[in-house]
Design a protein around this motif. Sequence first.
Motif, PDB file in Angstrom:
ATOM      1  N   GLY A 121      56.323  36.830  41.000  1.00  0.00           N
ATOM      2  CA  GLY A 121      56.817  37.394  39.746  1.00  0.00           C
ATOM      3  C   GLY A 121      56.039  38.652  39.368  1.00  0.00           C
ATOM      4  N   SER A 122      54.709  38.559  39.431  1.00  0.00           N
ATOM      5  CA  SER A 122      53.869  39.698  39.041  1.00  0.00           C
ATOM      6  C   SER A 122      54.146  40.906  39.924  1.00  0.00           C
ATOM      7  CB  SER A 122      52.384  39.335  39.170  1.00  0.00           C
ATOM      8  OG  SER A 122      52.084  38.247  38.357  1.00  0.00           O
TER       9      SER A 122
ATOM     10  N   GLY B 290      57.258  42.801  38.960  1.00  0.00           N
ATOM     11  CA  GLY B 290      57.125  43.628  37.761  1.00  0.00           C
ATOM     12  C   GLY B 290      56.231  44.834  37.979  1.00  0.00           C
ATOM     13  N   VAL B 291      55.148  44.637  38.729  1.00  0.00           N
ATOM     14  CA  VAL B 291      54.235  45.753  38.990  1.00  0.00           C
ATOM     15  C   VAL B 291      54.969  46.838  39.779  1.00  0.00           C
ATOM     16  CG1 VAL B 291      52.185  46.395  40.338  1.00  0.00           C
ATOM     17  CG2 VAL B 291      52.087  44.455  38.756  1.00  0.00           C
TER      18      VAL B 291
ATOM     19  N   MET C  49      57.302  48.631  37.357  1.00  0.00           N
ATOM     20  CA  MET C  49      56.550  49.557  36.500  1.00  0.00           C
ATOM     21  C   MET C  49      56.142  50.801  37.298  1.00  0.00           C
ATOM     22  SD  MET C  49      53.332  48.596  34.106  1.00  0.00           S
ATOM     23  CE  MET C  49      52.508  49.817  33.057  1.00  0.00           C
TER      24      MET C  49
ATOM     25  N   ARG D   4      48.301  50.037  42.245  1.00  0.00           N
ATOM     26  CA  ARG D   4      48.678  49.004  41.271  1.00  0.00           C
ATOM     27  C   ARG D   4      48.638  47.608  41.906  1.00  0.00           C
ATOM     28  NH1 ARG D   4      50.799  50.596  36.301  1.00  0.00           N
ATOM     29  NH2 ARG D   4      51.127  52.838  36.198  1.00  0.00           N
TER      30      ARG D   4
ATOM     31  N   HIS E 180      42.842  41.232  40.097  1.00  0.00           N
ATOM     32  CA  HIS E 180      42.889  40.430  38.868  1.00  0.00           C
ATOM     33  C   HIS E 180      43.236  38.969  39.129  1.00  0.00           C
ATOM     34  CE1 HIS E 180      42.638  44.234  36.690  1.00  0.00           C
ATOM     35  NE2 HIS E 180      42.415  43.527  35.598  1.00  0.00           N
TER      36      HIS E 180
ATOM     37  N   PRO F  93      40.478  36.445  42.283  1.00  0.00           N
ATOM     38  CA  PRO F  93      39.222  35.765  41.916  1.00  0.00           C
ATOM     39  C   PRO F  93      39.447  34.415  41.225  1.00  0.00           C
ATOM     40  CG  PRO F  93      39.111  38.085  41.350  1.00  0.00           C
ATOM     41  CD  PRO F  93      40.550  37.816  41.740  1.00  0.00           C
ATOM     42  N   SER F  94      40.649  34.205  40.641  1.00  0.00           N
ATOM     43  CA  SER F  94      40.924  32.918  39.990  1.00  0.00           C
ATOM     44  C   SER F  94      41.359  31.851  40.984  1.00  0.00           C
ATOM     45  CB  SER F  94      42.031  33.073  38.939  1.00  0.00           C
ATOM     46  OG  SER F  94      41.653  34.020  37.975  1.00  0.00           O
TER      47      SER F  94
ATOM     48  N   PHE G 121      57.260  50.388  29.019  1.00  0.00           N
ATOM     49  CA  PHE G 121      56.072  50.046  29.815  1.00  0.00           C
ATOM     50  C   PHE G 121      54.839  50.716  29.213  1.00  0.00           C
ATOM     51  CE2 PHE G 121      59.008  49.366  33.604  1.00  0.00           C
ATOM     52  CZ  PHE G 121      58.653  48.047  33.827  1.00  0.00           C
TER      53      PHE G 121
ATOM     54  N   SER H 196      51.652  49.074  27.380  1.00  0.00           N
ATOM     55  CA  SER H 196      50.321  49.316  27.949  1.00  0.00           C
ATOM     56  C   SER H 196      49.366  49.777  26.867  1.00  0.00           C
ATOM     57  CB  SER H 196      50.386  50.410  29.024  1.00  0.00           C
ATOM     58  OG  SER H 196      50.898  49.890  30.209  1.00  0.00           O
TER      59      SER H 196
ATOM     60  N   GLU I 134      43.241  49.570  33.163  1.00  0.00           N
ATOM     61  CA  GLU I 134      43.783  48.945  34.372  1.00  0.00           C
ATOM     62  C   GLU I 134      44.280  47.535  34.077  1.00  0.00           C
ATOM     63  OE1 GLU I 134      42.117  49.026  38.756  1.00  0.00           O
ATOM     64  OE2 GLU I 134      41.227  47.364  37.648  1.00  0.00           O
ATOM     65  N   THR I 135      43.488  46.757  33.350  1.00  0.00           N
ATOM     66  CA  THR I 135      43.886  45.384  33.033  1.00  0.00           C
ATOM     67  C   THR I 135      45.156  45.373  32.179  1.00  0.00           C
ATOM     68  OG1 THR I 135      41.610  44.606  33.183  1.00  0.00           O
ATOM     69  CG2 THR I 135      43.139  43.228  31.939  1.00  0.00           C
TER      70      THR I 135
ATOM     71  N   ASP J 209      47.569  47.559  32.247  1.00  0.00           N
ATOM     72  CA  ASP J 209      48.700  47.867  33.141  1.00  0.00           C
ATOM     73  C   ASP J 209      49.063  46.670  34.027  1.00  0.00           C
ATOM     74  OD1 ASP J 209      48.892  50.369  32.110  1.00  0.00           O
ATOM     75  OD2 ASP J 209      48.883  51.391  34.053  1.00  0.00           O
ATOM     76  N   VAL J 210      48.051  45.976  34.539  1.00  0.00           N
ATOM     77  CA  VAL J 210      48.329  44.795  35.364  1.00  0.00           C
ATOM     78  C   VAL J 210      49.092  43.764  34.537  1.00  0.00           C
ATOM     79  CG1 VAL J 210      47.254  42.777  36.467  1.00  0.00           C
ATOM     80  CG2 VAL J 210      46.446  45.081  37.022  1.00  0.00           C
TER      81      VAL J 210
ATOM     82  N   VAL K  95      50.956  44.167  31.761  1.00  0.00           N
ATOM     83  CA  VAL K  95      52.298  44.608  31.353  1.00  0.00           C
ATOM     84  C   VAL K  95      53.261  44.540  32.551  1.00  0.00           C
ATOM     85  CG1 VAL K  95      53.637  46.594  30.555  1.00  0.00           C
ATOM     86  CG2 VAL K  95      51.472  46.011  29.442  1.00  0.00           C
ATOM     87  N   GLY K  96      52.817  45.044  33.704  1.00  0.00           N
ATOM     88  CA  GLY K  96      53.668  44.993  34.892  1.00  0.00           C
ATOM     89  C   GLY K  96      53.960  43.555  35.299  1.00  0.00           C
ATOM     90  N   SER K  97      52.915  42.725  35.338  1.00  0.00           N
ATOM     91  CA  SER K  97      53.089  41.332  35.755  1.00  0.00           C
ATOM     92  C   SER K  97      54.031  40.591  34.822  1.00  0.00           C
ATOM     93  CB  SER K  97      51.740  40.605  35.755  1.00  0.00           C
ATOM     94  OG  SER K  97      50.857  41.233  36.628  1.00  0.00           O
TER      95      SER K  97
ATOM     96  N   ALA L 251      56.418  41.757  33.021  1.00  0.00           N
ATOM     97  CA  ALA L 251      57.812  42.203  33.217  1.00  0.00           C
ATOM     98  C   ALA L 251      58.445  41.476  34.395  1.00  0.00           C
ATOM     99  CB  ALA L 251      57.847  43.717  33.439  1.00  0.00           C
TER     100      ALA L 251
ATOM    101  N   HIS M 196      45.862  32.796  35.527  1.00  0.00           N
ATOM    102  CA  HIS M 196      45.471  33.455  36.775  1.00  0.00           C
ATOM    103  C   HIS M 196      44.738  34.771  36.533  1.00  0.00           C
ATOM    104  CE1 HIS M 196      47.996  30.525  38.869  1.00  0.00           C
ATOM    105  NE2 HIS M 196      47.436  30.945  39.986  1.00  0.00           N
ATOM    106  N   VAL M 197      45.088  35.480  35.450  1.00  0.00           N
ATOM    107  CA  VAL M 197      44.511  36.813  35.244  1.00  0.00           C
ATOM    108  C   VAL M 197      43.269  36.774  34.339  1.00  0.00           C
ATOM    109  CG1 VAL M 197      44.930  39.095  34.246  1.00  0.00           C
ATOM    110  CG2 VAL M 197      46.669  38.027  35.695  1.00  0.00           C
TER     111      VAL M 197
ATOM    112  N   PRO N   7      40.757  34.694  33.698  1.00  0.00           N
ATOM    113  CA  PRO N   7      39.410  34.377  34.181  1.00  0.00           C
ATOM    114  C   PRO N   7      38.733  35.555  34.879  1.00  0.00           C
ATOM    115  CG  PRO N   7      40.912  32.586  34.694  1.00  0.00           C
ATOM    116  CD  PRO N   7      41.764  33.738  34.193  1.00  0.00           C
ATOM    117  N   SER N   8      39.512  36.529  35.375  1.00  0.00           N
ATOM    118  CA  SER N   8      38.912  37.690  36.041  1.00  0.00           C
ATOM    119  C   SER N   8      38.445  38.753  35.054  1.00  0.00           C
ATOM    120  CB  SER N   8      39.927  38.339  36.987  1.00  0.00           C
ATOM    121  OG  SER N   8      40.359  37.428  37.946  1.00  0.00           O
ATOM    122  N   VAL N   9      38.815  38.603  33.772  1.00  0.00           N
ATOM    123  CA  VAL N   9      38.457  39.666  32.813  1.00  0.00           C
ATOM    124  C   VAL N   9      37.745  39.172  31.558  1.00  0.00           C
ATOM    125  CG1 VAL N   9      40.160  41.402  33.505  1.00  0.00           C
ATOM    126  CG2 VAL N   9      40.850  39.617  31.926  1.00  0.00           C
TER     127      VAL N   9
END
Lengths: 231, 231
Positions: free
Chosen positions: A153-154, A157-158, A161, A174, A181, A184-185, B118, B122, B146-147, B149-150, B152-154, B156, B181-182, B184-186
């Motif tokens: 899915g991601s 969308g990426v 975009m 991208r 992102h 790492p999870s 988009f 963002s 960057e995060t 954008d990731v 927003v794209g994901s 979508a 999924h995202v 925990p990396s940020v």
Amino acid sequence: MVKQDRAIRTRQTILAAAAKVFEEHGYQAATISEILTTAGVTKGALYFHFPSKEHLAEGVLHEQDQLLPIPDRNCKIQQFVDTVMLHAHRLQTDAMVRAGVRLSLDQQALGIDRSGPFLRWSQISRELLEKAQAQGELLPHVDAVETADVMVGSFAGVQAMSQAVSDHQDLPQRVNALLRHVLPSVVMPSVLASVDLTGARGAAVDAELRAHHLAQQPTPPAQPAQPAPVS
Amino acid sequence: MVKQDRAIRTRQTILAAAAKVFEEHGYQAATISEILTTAGVTKGALYFHFPSKEHLAEGVLHEQDQLLPIPDRNCKIQQFVDTVMLHAHRLQTDAMVRAGVRLSLDQQALGIDRSGPFLRWSQISRELLEKAQAQGELLPHVDAVETADVMVGSFAGVQAMSQAVSDHQDLPQRVNALLRHVLPSVVMPSVLASVDLTGARGAAVDAELRAHHLAQQPTPPAQPAQPAPVS
């Protein structure tokens, strides 16, 4: 045999033309007559292979799915990353892949089952992630089915975009950011440390596959010596 | 003043009708005459507010952007999650939001700047993530741009996949999976531990906003006592 080869070539020509027209105009606005003109084949040949516009779109979607296989890697997460990065590279360079993705996201293509490509990509991703899991590459809590769906899915969308803001020019960066992102999870840190996630990976894998494909072709028979042209 | 109110109402009626028609048929196949019929307004009224189909589509895209504000939260990551979850909830429940997202992903809507939504999303995400960063909620390496954008794209793509496979029925679970999924990396683990990521969050925030909006309306004048109905 020769006849069959020609039929396969004609089918490919028609699919390439259909991909071009679908990508340019979308499913609804695409016309069979423009696909005919682009392909340069007879109406009879086109209808023999594809009785309707829906069949043409399904042909493009199916063709896109044929492009996937990546050679086996010892590290299954690297194989997963290579699959994703190769797809990103092909989106930049192959009209058939672009048309397939466009049709998958095109809500106007009503007659077509759009969930197909999502589900097939989920299946491919899931199998790779399950192999990674069996080899101890994933963190213990990971549900491979869920992670596969998040990635598919991601990615969709990426790429949409990237298409909207840069016509796919920034896609490798991208996709690299998406992987940094999400992985790492789900991936063991010790495994992740040796996985190549760089944006250039897609082009490298593509070159590897082409070299491999060429090496597997039978050597063409030696040509009879040609008289040197008179200059 | 009354005249102005009526004009605003007419404009809203037209936009709601346009959203419905764009969502059903996509930009290219949508016709002004169907929007006219759906809205039940005169041709003159429609062209007064929106001189062309392109203006209608831009109106829908703009309207979708108006629906965003979430009350300030102490924890900026919770505010970010609430923004995402509320959008998921509205995709399930609000035709204007669905139409806006569809137009953003609709490559057929050629005349329209599809990168707008988009980029606006963002921007909103980036501002929230930068506030979170300033409060020490993010891991030290994070690049908020960057995060954003990731995410927003994901998002979508995850919503497009949810739409294709379940007509948005499974969207809250898919968005919850994406966030797990995202984030925990940020996000700092100590912050993440107290953030509510559950799929039910979107409906809860929507109810909170509606209650807040109602509380801010002027109290209606007391109604004259009605005689009890004769049963």
